[in-house]
Design an enzyme around this catalytic site. Sequence first.
Site, PDB file in Angstrom:
ATOM      1  N   GLN A  12       1.017  -1.392  -0.068  1.00 20.41           N
ATOM      2  CA  GLN A  12       0.158   0.061   0.456  1.00 20.41           C
ATOM      3  C   GLN A  12       0.630   1.131  -0.116  1.00 20.41           C
ATOM      4  O   GLN A  12       0.689   2.594  -0.501  1.00 20.41           O
ATOM      5  CB  GLN A  12      -1.065   0.099   1.436  1.00 20.41           C
ATOM      6  CG  GLN A  12      -2.298   1.276   1.280  1.00 20.41           C
ATOM      7  CD  GLN A  12      -2.248   1.688   3.028  1.00 20.41           C
ATOM      8  OE1 GLN A  12      -2.233   0.682   3.731  1.00 20.41           O
ATOM      9  NE2 GLN A  12      -3.700   2.282   2.776  1.00 20.41           N
ATOM     10  N   TYR A 141       2.667  -8.275  14.660  1.00 23.78           N
ATOM     11  CA  TYR A 141       3.091  -7.515  14.256  1.00 23.78           C
ATOM     12  C   TYR A 141       3.657  -6.735  15.415  1.00 23.78           C
ATOM     13  O   TYR A 141       4.702  -5.694  14.737  1.00 23.78           O
ATOM     14  CB  TYR A 141       1.677  -6.899  13.403  1.00 23.78           C
ATOM     15  CG  TYR A 141       1.806  -5.406  12.887  1.00 23.78           C
ATOM     16  CD1 TYR A 141       2.694  -5.343  11.763  1.00 23.78           C
ATOM     17  CD2 TYR A 141       0.829  -4.234  12.998  1.00 23.78           C
ATOM     18  CE1 TYR A 141       3.244  -4.408  10.996  1.00 23.78           C
ATOM     19  CE2 TYR A 141       1.731  -3.286  12.697  1.00 23.78           C
ATOM     20  CZ  TYR A 141       1.675  -2.872  11.244  1.00 23.78           C
ATOM     21  OH  TYR A 141       2.104  -2.160  11.353  1.00 23.78           O
TER      22      TYR A 141
HETATM   23  C1  AKB Z   1      -2.415  -2.013  10.193  1.00 23.35           C
HETATM   24  O1  AKB Z   1      -3.740  -1.732  10.649  1.00 23.35           O
HETATM   25  O2  AKB Z   1      -1.842  -3.124  10.957  1.00 23.35           O
HETATM   26  C2  AKB Z   1      -1.508  -1.344   9.721  1.00 23.35           C
HETATM   27  C3  AKB Z   1      -1.003  -0.603  10.924  1.00 23.35           C
HETATM   28  C4  AKB Z   1      -1.536   0.657  12.080  1.00 23.35           C
HETATM   29  O3  AKB Z   1       0.041  -0.728  11.186  1.00 23.35           O
HETATM   30  N1  AKB Z   1      -2.402  -0.022   9.484  1.00 23.35           N
END
Ligand code: AKB
Length: 316
Positions: A12, A141
């Site tokens: 993106q 993440y």
């Molecule tokens: C997500 O939603 O994982 C990303 C971010 C906020 O890093 N867009």
Amino acid sequence: MTKILVTGALGQIGTELAGELAARYGKSSVLISDVRKPQSFAGELEFVGLDVTNPDAIGSIIAEHGITDIFHMAAILSASGEKNPALAYRVNSDGTFNILEEARKAGVRKVMIPSTIGVFGAETPRINTPDITVLRPTTMYGITKVNAELLALYYRDRYALDVRGLRFPGIISYLTPPSAGTTDYAVDIFYHAVQGKDYQCYLKKDTALPMMYMPDALHSLVKLFEAKGDKLRHCLEYNVSAYSFTPEEIYGEIREVYPEFRITYEPDFRQKIAETWPASLDSHFAREDWGFAPEYDLKHTVQDMIQNLRKILVHQ
Ligand code: AKB
């Protein structure tokens, strides 16, 4: 001579960043890379296949192309990371380590690494969240991005490698649809409205999250890249956002243009993630140190998104 390697260049942000860098420094100064193959690439920039989990491949590309700087955009985002945590760990943690290590060995000048609001957790203050605060994320993440932030500090302090980055909020954009994050609803909702479809939102109507429009995200990255190093008090820990809103608030803005547009709410696993993230950010370090100054407020973002998506979707 500048030669910038962009990893994750088909994502993106990567897609639009590559164009921005080419416009600024010249097409021949940008080498785009991704683990996927491009279908087509606007602007015809030079492309090389790169899996960032392979350190030798990174080293070879740096040497063969005379890479002077890196924008390391390759990452598995929050929602995809929960579906495949092992892959998220390999790409985000091993991949970032590989980039830093190969950059250090080759004497790369600057490495840009975006971080995220995903580094925060339920124990972080949710309103006006400061840069330096509790980082106890619950997603893979978030964990890997905290790791990236700490690695960046380590490489800066131990090896004097110039590593810079900022913590992005949700990014709203129309060119490359996001597909893997928790904040993606704020893009999907526009696609539905412009195509005359109802939208089922996976977050609750009152879940506020910080956000920013893509042009401001790109300008921020470039501004930070070009900033004088001695002004920077942080490595990757710069919070940036332009505004915050809830699904119900953005729905209200879009309905001003599309009064018939309807939304329903069906929260899924992403609601739990969003609840551990800030509702708003304190960006004063970014403003003071390198002049972060977003231009788009929510109204202008909505207008611009709708105008551009109409051109893209209605003429398809
Ligand atoms: C997500 O939603 O994982 C990303 C971010 C906020 O890093 N867009």
